[in-house]
Design an enzyme around this catalytic site. Structure first.
Site, PDB file in Angstrom:
ATOM      1  CB  SER A   1      -0.932   0.012   1.216  1.00  0.00           C
ATOM      2  OG  SER A   1      -0.185  -0.121   2.417  1.00  0.00           O
TER       3      SER A   1
ATOM      4  N   GLY B   1      -1.914  -4.252   0.990  1.00  0.00           N
ATOM      5  CA  GLY B   1      -2.010  -5.457   1.804  1.00  0.00           C
ATOM      6  C   GLY B   1      -1.077  -6.575   1.381  1.00  0.00           C
TER       7      GLY B   1
END
Length: 226
Positions: A51, A88
């Site tokens: 991310s 993630g």
């Protein structure tokens, strides 16, 4: 008659010389065109991250990877950037995807920005190290130069775990002869007020932090692009 034989011999010798590409004085010159120099291939930079590289919670075009494209243009470096980052993502996820990405994009340089989510989930450090090693070797075997982007975790994870996690990026880089950025969030997460540069979740940096993140990566990457 003798003159005619000499003439035939001259024609035969000249033909043989031409066929062999030989220049023979008095027989005739074989001109050989020089091959045009090959144009330099533009670099292809594959960014395999989580991310922090996927612009989580940010306006499109404000993350460090987008800023990297602008930096390349400003420095007149012929290179394209493929951002294959997924929010993630763990090193296991990157390991499962890297073969297809290498085949599809054929990068000349691979930036691996993974490992932070491994630490957040408390995954075994040896698994993280093995996955980073695997991805580095796969990229190198495909002909790409590799830059590992290191991370650190807060001290509440335990001093031993935090120190070993921070060190594993340089350990892999040294073993595989790859480049490394020791701490991706230097100047962002280690300031006097570390929360100032982060979104409300205190995990993802704000847009204003991303120029600093690029500044941490760019010197090493620029060396690799020369």
């Amino acid at each position: 008659m003798i003159r005619d034989l000499h003439r035939r011999h001259f024609i035969l010798t000249a033909s043989m010389a031409a066929a062999m590409g030989i220049y023979a004085p008095g027989i005739g010159a074989q001109t050989t065109a020089r091959a045009a120099p090959k144009a330099a291939k533009s670099a292809v930079i594959l960014v395999l991250g989580d991310s922090l590289s996927a612009e989580y919670g940010l306006p499109r075009g404000s993350g460090w990877v987008a800023l990297l494209e602008k930096q390349l243009a400003a420095d007149k470096i012929s290179a394209s950037v493929v951002n294959a980052s997924v929010s993630g993502e763990t090193t296991s996820g990157g390991r499962s995807r890297i073969a297809a990405l290498l085949q599809q994009h054929q990068p000349t340089h691979v930036v691996i920005e993974l490992g932070g989510n491994d630490a957040l989930r408390g995954l075994p450090l040896q698994n993280t190290q093995d996955n980073l090693t695997f991805m580095t070797q796969a990229a190198q075997k495909a002909g790409a130069k590799v830059l590992l982007v290191g991370m650190q975790v807060p001290p509440n994870y335990g001093t031993d775990y935090a120190n070993r996690f921070a060190a594993l990026f340089e350990t892999v880089a040294k073993a595989q002869k790859a480049a490394v950025v020791p701490f991706f969030l230097k100047g962002v997460a280690d300031g006097a007020d570390p929360t100032r540069m982060f979104q409300p979740d205190r995990i993802h940096p704000k847009a204003e932090a991303h120029p600093l993140m690029l500044a941490n990566v760019w010197p090493e990457l620029k060396k690799m692009l020369r």
